[in-house]
Motif scaffolding. Structure first.
Motif, PDB file in Angstrom:
ATOM      1  N   LYS A 122      47.285  49.054  12.667  1.00  0.00           N
ATOM      2  CA  LYS A 122      47.215  47.653  11.833  1.00  0.00           C
ATOM      3  C   LYS A 122      47.735  46.589  12.525  1.00  0.00           C
ATOM      4  O   LYS A 122      48.600  45.867  12.094  1.00  0.00           O
ATOM      5  CB  LYS A 122      47.576  47.797  10.460  1.00  0.00           C
ATOM      6  CG  LYS A 122      46.697  48.734   9.531  1.00  0.00           C
ATOM      7  CD  LYS A 122      47.169  48.796   8.091  1.00  0.00           C
ATOM      8  CE  LYS A 122      46.347  49.693   7.437  1.00  0.00           C
ATOM      9  NZ  LYS A 122      46.627  49.822   5.981  1.00  0.00           N
ATOM     10  N   ARG A 141      63.685  39.214   9.630  1.00  0.00           N
ATOM     11  CA  ARG A 141      62.552  39.569   8.665  1.00  0.00           C
ATOM     12  C   ARG A 141      61.801  40.708   8.858  1.00  0.00           C
ATOM     13  O   ARG A 141      60.644  41.007   8.498  1.00  0.00           O
ATOM     14  CB  ARG A 141      61.921  38.228   8.120  1.00  0.00           C
ATOM     15  CG  ARG A 141      62.437  37.198   7.415  1.00  0.00           C
ATOM     16  CD  ARG A 141      63.106  37.474   6.290  1.00  0.00           C
ATOM     17  NE  ARG A 141      62.275  38.248   5.215  1.00  0.00           N
ATOM     18  CZ  ARG A 141      62.690  38.994   4.591  1.00  0.00           C
ATOM     19  NH1 ARG A 141      63.392  39.936   4.762  1.00  0.00           N
ATOM     20  NH2 ARG A 141      61.927  39.679   3.594  1.00  0.00           N
ATOM     21  N   TRP A 142      62.422  41.436   9.687  1.00  0.00           N
ATOM     22  CA  TRP A 142      61.525  42.348  10.307  1.00  0.00           C
ATOM     23  C   TRP A 142      61.577  43.678   9.334  1.00  0.00           C
ATOM     24  O   TRP A 142      60.695  44.021   8.792  1.00  0.00           O
ATOM     25  CB  TRP A 142      62.532  42.904  11.525  1.00  0.00           C
ATOM     26  CG  TRP A 142      61.699  43.328  12.768  1.00  0.00           C
ATOM     27  CD1 TRP A 142      62.111  42.985  13.867  1.00  0.00           C
ATOM     28  CD2 TRP A 142      60.853  44.327  12.924  1.00  0.00           C
ATOM     29  NE1 TRP A 142      61.238  43.642  14.714  1.00  0.00           N
ATOM     30  CE2 TRP A 142      60.593  44.523  14.191  1.00  0.00           C
ATOM     31  CE3 TRP A 142      60.187  45.355  11.937  1.00  0.00           C
ATOM     32  CZ2 TRP A 142      59.554  45.393  14.729  1.00  0.00           C
ATOM     33  CZ3 TRP A 142      59.103  46.227  12.447  1.00  0.00           C
ATOM     34  CH2 TRP A 142      59.035  46.185  13.867  1.00  0.00           C
ATOM     35  N   LEU A 201      57.598  38.012  12.048  1.00  0.00           N
ATOM     36  CA  LEU A 201      56.130  38.207  11.413  1.00  0.00           C
ATOM     37  C   LEU A 201      55.316  37.057  11.816  1.00  0.00           C
ATOM     38  O   LEU A 201      54.151  37.182  12.335  1.00  0.00           O
ATOM     39  CB  LEU A 201      56.032  38.582  10.088  1.00  0.00           C
ATOM     40  CG  LEU A 201      56.744  39.717   9.476  1.00  0.00           C
ATOM     41  CD1 LEU A 201      56.735  39.810   8.074  1.00  0.00           C
ATOM     42  CD2 LEU A 201      55.815  40.912  10.069  1.00  0.00           C
ATOM     43  N   THR A 220      57.800  43.985   5.125  1.00  0.00           N
ATOM     44  CA  THR A 220      57.346  44.545   6.087  1.00  0.00           C
ATOM     45  C   THR A 220      57.104  46.137   5.647  1.00  0.00           C
ATOM     46  O   THR A 220      56.769  46.753   6.465  1.00  0.00           O
ATOM     47  CB  THR A 220      58.328  44.438   7.422  1.00  0.00           C
ATOM     48  OG1 THR A 220      59.524  45.002   6.974  1.00  0.00           O
ATOM     49  CG2 THR A 220      58.327  43.107   7.491  1.00  0.00           C
ATOM     50  N   GLY A 251      52.232  40.996   5.729  1.00  0.00           N
ATOM     51  CA  GLY A 251      53.596  40.823   5.553  1.00  0.00           C
ATOM     52  C   GLY A 251      54.194  39.484   5.532  1.00  0.00           C
ATOM     53  O   GLY A 251      55.287  39.309   4.623  1.00  0.00           O
ATOM     54  N   LEU A 252      53.690  38.571   6.302  1.00  0.00           N
ATOM     55  CA  LEU A 252      53.998  37.097   6.294  1.00  0.00           C
ATOM     56  C   LEU A 252      53.672  36.632   4.793  1.00  0.00           C
ATOM     57  O   LEU A 252      54.785  36.107   4.348  1.00  0.00           O
ATOM     58  CB  LEU A 252      53.413  36.483   7.327  1.00  0.00           C
ATOM     59  CG  LEU A 252      53.489  34.776   7.372  1.00  0.00           C
ATOM     60  CD1 LEU A 252      54.903  34.616   7.615  1.00  0.00           C
ATOM     61  CD2 LEU A 252      52.668  34.399   8.431  1.00  0.00           C
ATOM     62  N   PHE A 305      48.590  43.670   9.536  1.00  0.00           N
ATOM     63  CA  PHE A 305      49.902  44.107   8.918  1.00  0.00           C
ATOM     64  C   PHE A 305      50.790  42.864   8.733  1.00  0.00           C
ATOM     65  O   PHE A 305      51.351  42.508   7.751  1.00  0.00           O
ATOM     66  CB  PHE A 305      50.383  44.950   9.599  1.00  0.00           C
ATOM     67  CG  PHE A 305      51.880  45.216   9.181  1.00  0.00           C
ATOM     68  CD1 PHE A 305      52.145  46.076   8.095  1.00  0.00           C
ATOM     69  CD2 PHE A 305      52.819  44.610   9.683  1.00  0.00           C
ATOM     70  CE1 PHE A 305      53.475  46.372   7.671  1.00  0.00           C
ATOM     71  CE2 PHE A 305      54.174  44.982   9.452  1.00  0.00           C
ATOM     72  CZ  PHE A 305      54.540  45.780   8.485  1.00  0.00           C
ATOM     73  N   LEU A 306      50.762  42.069   9.990  1.00  0.00           N
ATOM     74  CA  LEU A 306      51.700  40.859  10.277  1.00  0.00           C
ATOM     75  C   LEU A 306      51.230  39.863   9.324  1.00  0.00           C
ATOM     76  O   LEU A 306      52.124  39.380   8.500  1.00  0.00           O
ATOM     77  CB  LEU A 306      51.674  40.419  11.647  1.00  0.00           C
ATOM     78  CG  LEU A 306      52.351  41.418  12.814  1.00  0.00           C
ATOM     79  CD1 LEU A 306      51.918  40.730  14.107  1.00  0.00           C
ATOM     80  CD2 LEU A 306      53.565  41.600  12.658  1.00  0.00           C
ATOM     81  N   ALA A 307      50.038  39.559   9.102  1.00  0.00           N
ATOM     82  CA  ALA A 307      49.355  38.689   8.082  1.00  0.00           C
ATOM     83  C   ALA A 307      49.924  38.708   6.584  1.00  0.00           C
ATOM     84  O   ALA A 307      50.602  38.083   5.787  1.00  0.00           O
ATOM     85  CB  ALA A 307      48.130  38.460   8.338  1.00  0.00           C
ATOM     86  N   LEU A 361      52.255  37.194  14.298  1.00  0.00           N
ATOM     87  CA  LEU A 361      51.101  36.790  14.147  1.00  0.00           C
ATOM     88  C   LEU A 361      50.456  35.700  14.980  1.00  0.00           C
ATOM     89  O   LEU A 361      49.220  35.806  15.275  1.00  0.00           O
ATOM     90  CB  LEU A 361      51.024  36.210  12.712  1.00  0.00           C
ATOM     91  CG  LEU A 361      49.788  35.677  12.105  1.00  0.00           C
ATOM     92  CD1 LEU A 361      48.852  36.791  12.006  1.00  0.00           C
ATOM     93  CD2 LEU A 361      50.061  35.283  10.625  1.00  0.00           C
TER      94      LEU A 361
END
Lengths: 334, 334
Positions: B113, A114-115, B50, A59, A53-54, A49-51, B54
């Motif tokens: 995730k 950026r959460w 993020l 998000t 989202g980045l 998810f983080l990748a 990550l």
DNA sequence: TTTAATAATGCAAACGTTTCTATAATATAT
DNA sequence: ATATATTATAGAAACGTTTGCATTATTAAA
């Protein structure tokens, strides 16, 4: 952790193909797609998810900032928010400020890294520069339940009107000396309710008696105590009254208790009307007459509005949405 | 969005130096640090969460999966969770499953995730393979409030004991025919409470009368109705009883209403004891005798446990933590 | 002063995705 | 069969950080 590369290797393709196969927004041969899906299943792959989202810059998460989830008006609201967020694939981060502006600021700071893609805020108190700030920066945000003294995107009810109607009802049904438990006047919503109370009296040609204005300004969870104390002190001072307009159901419950403790009957001797229509307000004895706030729907509308904000790049003029409240007459009023 | 590079450029240093200056876990000259801090302030830079997550492989976020925040036992729990999470720099994502195993599974999938570092779950119902699965994979997780039929990390109360004590109290104070409103027997917690009820009777040499076992198995939010209906049907069938053990406060409130509606007095004619000690249970008439669950503290303990799990790489034998409940005698029992 | 040790900084790789560009494979039209 | 259009795939760059390694600047020791 198993990554897209592992899947790619297993399926004998490149990571980009896996990505395409999974997202579905590019064509990939059916047979390779199958191989990929198989590999995914086999390795129990979950995209990070983080990748994502980045990469995508969002998000799919929103923040819900409220004073206190233990205040019984908020669970319904939170549910409305969560259900709607979920419907659109968003998650909700819960934040309790305890009416503390500092805590509120900290949460906003934290969530803004950026959460979250947007914020729903029931502001703590009068001080709101940090919220003005937020708005200036164009950060998606909608104010809920508690209006604020500048123009912002908001979903609220007309507290003045609602209070006016409740008090008018009391007057119409023959009450003359109506006490109010007024709530924290720092908050616009209580000021509005107070104003509605006064205006209703005025419009009916009734005087606003100073001695019938009660309640302290504190904002504790044990709100019912405020109601109890307010009515208690009315009796102690031997002030006569035939009705109580409580600005929350909790206060109304405290008021009823105090009235009963003094040997009077609700509603025969004194009518009591509350505000909120909490789930258990129909369960007390007597079932409480009150103003119903559409809390769940406020949550729903607020999320819809917020997502609209998130998904438009152009900044628009803020709008406030007034949800309609409803006077619910049960048995605490005659 | 302003990035670390922008700050670096402004301060005339490299991004890595900015990172070090900000994180503080490497030495950087005081003067450059000042320049950097200045640039940060000037540009209003906020590190991208993020990207950090990550890189570091964690989100400092936990998921709280409960049936329904509108069920009045959960707000206190949620508050305990949120306060503790916040204390350690964690955020909480709220998820309502509505007792639906499918929804629960979906949430777990979604949150896993690499979203959240750990999970707090009040499981929906009997079916729990997906939770077993989670545990097998070593994913940090603790079960709360509702125990589960396999060994897992959990923070709960001893429902059997608590029910046993409550019913024993009723017996000790001279009640002979004690009805129970039994709750959804799919859930271990209600089975345990039921078991406690029976055992207390047995140990006191009292018979367990089939006709005094009431309540349906559904799990609606309007739980008080179950209590009302249960007692109502007792009266309808002309079954005599001198006390009611309700497995939730909401049911107790419904029961009291039904008793009053039939012209009987609580506690003079019939005693009622509840379970949960909701905030408003002391506010009803008469104030409810009940079993207090330390909900806030359960939340606190559960988060502590979860963070311990998150911060140890070695997998440990699960442990269940029993929080102590307390019998609170108010005025609904004689 | 010169050398050695230490402190401060920059560079580049890495985290796991997605997507742009380029190339290879296939299908379609001539 | 050849040229062209289309589809499928690979490779590489990018998102914004952190951090290991290498380099440079500074200080301490000789």
């Amino acid at each position: 952790m198993v990554t897209i590369k592992d899947v790619a290797k297993k399926a004998g393709v490149s990571p980009s193909t896996v990505s395409r196969a999974l997202s579905g927004n590019a064509s990939v041969k059916e047979s390779t797609k199958q191989k990929i899906l198989e590999a995914v299943k086999l390795l129990n792959y979950r995209p990070n998810f983080l990748a994502q989202g980045l990469k995508e810059g969002k998000t799919k998460t929103i923040g819900l900032i409220i004073p206190n989830i233990r205040n019984p008006i908020y669970p319904a609201l939170a549910r409305g928010v969560e259900d709607t967020a979920k419907k659109f694939g968003y998650s909700v981060v819960l934040c309790n400020t305890d009416e503390d502006v500092k805590a509120e600021k900290e949460y906003i700071q934290k969530l803004r890294k950026r959460w979250v893609d947007g914020l729903l805020i029931a502001p703590a108190a009068k001080e709101t520069e940090h919220i003005v700030e937020l708005q200036k920066e164009g950060f998606p945000m909608v104010i809920i339940v508690r209006n604020v003294d500048f123009l912002a995107n908001a979903v609220i009810i007309d507290n003045f009107r609602a209070a006016y109607d409740a008090v008018s009802f009391l007057i119409k049904t023959g009450h003359q000396r109506i006490a109010i438990i007024k709530g924290n006047q720092q908050l616009a919503l209580y000021r509005e309710r107070f104003r509605g109370y006064k205006q209703a009296l005025l419009d009916a040609g009734l005087p606003v008696h100073e001695e019938l204005i009660t309640g302290d300004e504190s904002d504790s969870v044990q709100w019912s105590l405020d109601g109890y104390n307010a009515v208690y002190s009315l009796f102690a001072q031997n002030i006569k009254f035939d009705a109580v307009f409580a600005t929350t159901d909790l206060r109304a419950i405290g008021a009823i208790r105090a009235i009963k403790d003094h040997g009077y009957k609700v509603p025969e001797d004194i009518s009591v009307i509350g505000f909120d229509n909490l789930e258990f307000s129909s369960l007390i004895d007597p079932p409480l007459s009150t103003v119903s706030q559409p809390l769940y729907d406020i949550g729903v509308r607020a999320v819809n509005k917020l997502l609209a904000l998130i998904n438009t790049e152009t900044m628009q003029e803020p709008t406030v949405e007034i949800m309609s409240s409803e006077l619910i007459i049960r048995r605490s009023t005659r």
